[in-house]
Design an enzyme around this catalytic site. Structure first.
Site, PDB file in Angstrom:
ATOM      1  N   ALA A  29       0.797  -0.997  -0.432  1.00  0.00           N
ATOM      2  CA  ALA A  29       0.398   0.351  -0.112  1.00  0.00           C
ATOM      3  C   ALA A  29       0.570   0.919   0.132  1.00  0.00           C
ATOM      4  O   ALA A  29       0.680   2.523  -0.122  1.00  0.00           O
ATOM      5  CB  ALA A  29      -0.437  -0.125   1.199  1.00  0.00           C
ATOM      6  N   THR A  33       0.671   5.602  -1.513  1.00  0.00           N
ATOM      7  CA  THR A  33      -0.284   6.685  -0.391  1.00  0.00           C
ATOM      8  C   THR A  33       0.649   7.668  -1.492  1.00  0.00           C
ATOM      9  O   THR A  33      -0.202   8.877  -1.211  1.00  0.00           O
ATOM     10  CB  THR A  33       0.147   6.701   0.459  1.00  0.00           C
ATOM     11  OG1 THR A  33       2.135   6.873   0.632  1.00  0.00           O
ATOM     12  CG2 THR A  33       0.417   5.590   1.142  1.00  0.00           C
ATOM     13  N   ASP A 109      -5.204  -1.621  -7.021  1.00  0.00           N
ATOM     14  CA  ASP A 109      -5.650  -0.285  -6.939  1.00  0.00           C
ATOM     15  C   ASP A 109      -5.606  -0.363  -8.558  1.00  0.00           C
ATOM     16  O   ASP A 109      -5.799   0.194  -9.143  1.00  0.00           O
ATOM     17  CB  ASP A 109      -5.130   0.564  -6.579  1.00  0.00           C
ATOM     18  CG  ASP A 109      -3.302   0.653  -6.465  1.00  0.00           C
ATOM     19  OD1 ASP A 109      -2.660  -0.017  -7.219  1.00  0.00           O
ATOM     20  OD2 ASP A 109      -3.082   1.273  -5.050  1.00  0.00           O
ATOM     21  N   HIS A 126      -3.420  -9.385  -4.080  1.00  0.00           N
ATOM     22  CA  HIS A 126      -5.016  -9.667  -3.694  1.00  0.00           C
ATOM     23  C   HIS A 126      -5.766  -9.262  -4.404  1.00  0.00           C
ATOM     24  O   HIS A 126      -7.045  -8.519  -3.715  1.00  0.00           O
ATOM     25  CB  HIS A 126      -5.223  -8.432  -2.175  1.00  0.00           C
ATOM     26  CG  HIS A 126      -3.669  -9.419  -1.180  1.00  0.00           C
ATOM     27  ND1 HIS A 126      -2.948  -8.323  -0.544  1.00  0.00           N
ATOM     28  CD2 HIS A 126      -3.014 -10.653  -0.417  1.00  0.00           C
ATOM     29  CE1 HIS A 126      -2.527  -9.378   0.697  1.00  0.00           C
ATOM     30  NE2 HIS A 126      -2.822 -10.544  -0.064  1.00  0.00           N
ATOM     31  N   CYS A 162     -24.745 -17.582 -15.754  1.00  0.00           N
ATOM     32  CA  CYS A 162     -24.510 -18.827 -14.597  1.00  0.00           C
ATOM     33  C   CYS A 162     -25.152 -18.161 -13.233  1.00  0.00           C
ATOM     34  O   CYS A 162     -25.876 -19.361 -12.195  1.00  0.00           O
ATOM     35  CB  CYS A 162     -23.493 -19.320 -13.979  1.00  0.00           C
ATOM     36  SG  CYS A 162     -22.445 -18.286 -12.944  1.00  0.00           S
ATOM     37  N   SER A 201       4.464  -3.102   5.247  1.00  0.00           N
ATOM     38  CA  SER A 201       4.768  -2.945   5.877  1.00  0.00           C
ATOM     39  C   SER A 201       5.855  -4.566   6.444  1.00  0.00           C
ATOM     40  O   SER A 201       5.823  -5.035   7.875  1.00  0.00           O
ATOM     41  CB  SER A 201       3.751  -3.235   7.576  1.00  0.00           C
ATOM     42  OG  SER A 201       2.490  -4.214   6.942  1.00  0.00           O
TER      43      SER A 201
HETATM   44  P1  NAD Z   1       0.846  -1.530   4.994  1.00  0.00           P
HETATM   45  O1  NAD Z   1      -0.451   0.060   4.897  1.00  0.00           O
HETATM   46  O2  NAD Z   1       0.794  -2.795   5.741  1.00  0.00           O
HETATM   47  O3  NAD Z   1       2.120  -0.869   5.319  1.00  0.00           O
HETATM   48  C1  NAD Z   1       2.516   0.521   4.277  1.00  0.00           C
HETATM   49  C2  NAD Z   1       3.349   0.531   4.280  1.00  0.00           C
HETATM   50  O4  NAD Z   1       3.978   1.782   3.542  1.00  0.00           O
HETATM   51  C3  NAD Z   1       3.805   0.741   5.642  1.00  0.00           C
HETATM   52  O5  NAD Z   1       4.322   0.490   6.665  1.00  0.00           O
HETATM   53  C4  NAD Z   1       3.700   2.479   5.497  1.00  0.00           C
HETATM   54  O6  NAD Z   1       4.745   3.109   6.282  1.00  0.00           O
HETATM   55  C5  NAD Z   1       4.843   2.450   4.350  1.00  0.00           C
HETATM   56  N1  NAD Z   1       3.904   4.194   3.736  1.00  0.00           N
HETATM   57  C6  NAD Z   1       3.625   4.413   3.245  1.00  0.00           C
HETATM   58  N2  NAD Z   1       3.483   5.538   2.391  1.00  0.00           N
HETATM   59  C7  NAD Z   1       4.734   5.440   2.042  1.00  0.00           C
HETATM   60  C8  NAD Z   1       5.737   6.054   1.362  1.00  0.00           C
HETATM   61  N3  NAD Z   1       5.217   7.474  -0.225  1.00  0.00           N
HETATM   62  N4  NAD Z   1       6.809   6.503   1.251  1.00  0.00           N
HETATM   63  C9  NAD Z   1       7.607   4.797   1.876  1.00  0.00           C
HETATM   64  N5  NAD Z   1       6.874   3.823   2.607  1.00  0.00           N
HETATM   65  C10 NAD Z   1       5.380   4.347   3.431  1.00  0.00           C
HETATM   66  O7  NAD Z   1       0.127  -2.025   3.560  1.00  0.00           O
HETATM   67  P2  NAD Z   1       0.683  -3.905   2.812  1.00  0.00           P
HETATM   68  O8  NAD Z   1       1.702  -4.083   3.789  1.00  0.00           O
HETATM   69  O9  NAD Z   1       0.620  -3.277   1.906  1.00  0.00           O
HETATM   70  O10 NAD Z   1      -0.301  -4.832   3.667  1.00  0.00           O
HETATM   71  C11 NAD Z   1      -2.048  -3.864   3.537  1.00  0.00           C
HETATM   72  C12 NAD Z   1      -2.694  -4.861   3.039  1.00  0.00           C
HETATM   73  O11 NAD Z   1      -4.009  -3.681   2.650  1.00  0.00           O
HETATM   74  C13 NAD Z   1      -2.696  -5.476   1.818  1.00  0.00           C
HETATM   75  O12 NAD Z   1      -3.236  -6.827   1.920  1.00  0.00           O
HETATM   76  C14 NAD Z   1      -3.148  -4.656   0.700  1.00  0.00           C
HETATM   77  O13 NAD Z   1      -3.765  -5.328  -0.118  1.00  0.00           O
HETATM   78  C15 NAD Z   1      -3.939  -3.516   1.401  1.00  0.00           C
HETATM   79  N6  NAD Z   1      -4.439  -2.331   0.684  1.00  0.00           N
HETATM   80  C16 NAD Z   1      -4.579  -1.993  -0.423  1.00  0.00           C
HETATM   81  C17 NAD Z   1      -3.874  -0.711  -1.336  1.00  0.00           C
HETATM   82  C18 NAD Z   1      -3.505  -0.311  -2.157  1.00  0.00           C
HETATM   83  O14 NAD Z   1      -4.333  -1.266  -3.269  1.00  0.00           O
HETATM   84  N7  NAD Z   1      -3.868   0.648  -2.860  1.00  0.00           N
HETATM   85  C19 NAD Z   1      -4.216   0.224   0.173  1.00  0.00           C
HETATM   86  C20 NAD Z   1      -4.027  -0.101   1.530  1.00  0.00           C
HETATM   87  C21 NAD Z   1      -4.599  -1.900   1.750  1.00  0.00           C
HETATM   88 ZN    ZN Z   2     -21.048 -16.693 -13.783  1.00  0.00          ZN
END
Ligand code: NAD
Ligand code: ZN
Length: 254
Positions: A29, A33, A109, A126, A162, A201
């Protein structure tokens, strides 16, 4: 390994990329951001407001499905507007030039694909929230007409082929991991000599097992994240900072 100062770390990352014949990037994720999509942990973020609806509840109850679509319509206001950022573009360049063989992502996304990487090279652990599928036959459905019908009179989408239940193409809590994607991610991980985890994370399993697998298999492991992760001590290089500027500088992309 302890985190290096930014300039020295970016130099080390550049050298690791130069030395690599086949790199894989693993994203979470945190890479999105900078596109305006909050990550999992940010307080008050998109995902922290409600208890997630588990897969079993979604299947069992029309009320749970209605609640799921209501929430999706809300979160899509942010998600579907987002555009790839400098970090996505840097990775896209490294894929284009052949340095990176594929991107394994936990994100739903679709921004790696929007940044120009062909879908076959983006392994989604995911799923993807930008379309829906029939849970029985796998037929793909676009979101706009589904949301329109739901908002008009609460209609829950049903497969025209279906009569199966239609669900956004993400993997819900309690839903099985996608087998083909898991296999492909494992193959790519085992073939890589450099594995870069960016913006995760590294606490969500089984996804976070891939960096461990890469390292055990002899690849160099690089972890790029704003905050510490439980796998930092295991990595060859840890970069603590913002993904866009770091990857952008390393790949020479603005
Ligand atoms: P997480 O939210 O657990 O970890 C994200 C990490 O990124 C954090 O440790 C944070 O400190 C770091 N971070 C945030 N912005 C940053 C930046 N600009 N530069 C450097 N580091 C940055 O995310 P995860 O490990 O992907 O697990 C969360 C779950 O939630 C996943 O399974 C995912 O499928 C889902 N999710 C997806 C999205 C998306 O598709 N954009 C968003 C949120 C959650
Ligand atoms: Zn179907």
């Amino acid at each position: 390994m302890t985190a290096l100062l930014p300039e020295a770390a970016i130099e080390s990352l550049k050298r690791a990329l130069e030395a690599s014949k086949r790199a894989v990037v693993f994203t979470g994720a945190g890479i999105s951001t900078e596109s305006g999509i909050p990550d999992f942990r940010s307080p008050g973020g998109l995902w922290s407001q409600y208890r997630p609806i588990e897969f079993g509840e979604f299947l069992a109850s029309a009320e749970a499905r209605a609640e799921y679509w209501r929430r999706k319509i809300e979160t899509d206001k942010v998600l579907l507007k987002a555009e790839p950022n400098r970090g996505h573009r840097a990775i896209a360049k490294l894929v284009r030039t052949g340095k990176i063989s594929s991107v394994i992502t936990q994100n739903i996304d679709g921004l790696h694909q929007s940044s120009g990487i062909e879908a076959a090279k983006v392994i989604e652990l995911h799923g993807n929230t930008t379309y829906a599928t029939c849970l029985d036959c796998g037929e793909r459905y676009e979101l706009a007409p589904i949301k329109q019908a739901f908002q008009a009179d609460g209609t829950l989408p049903e497969c025209t082929d279906c009569l199966g239940i239609i669900k956004p193409a993400t993997i819900a809590f309690g839903q099985a991991m996608p087998e083909a994607a898991m296999r492909q991610a494992e193959m790519e991980t085992l073939a890589a000599d450099l594995f870069i985890a960016a913006g995760s994370s590294l606490v969500v399993y089984p996804a976070a097992g891939f960096p461990v697998l890469a390292k055990r298999n002899g690849a160099r492991l690089v972890i790029l994240n704003r905050e510490a992760t439980p796998l930092d001590e295991f990595a060859d290089l840890v970069l603590r900072g913002e993904i866009g500027p770091i990857l952008g500088t390393a790949a020479n992309v603005n």
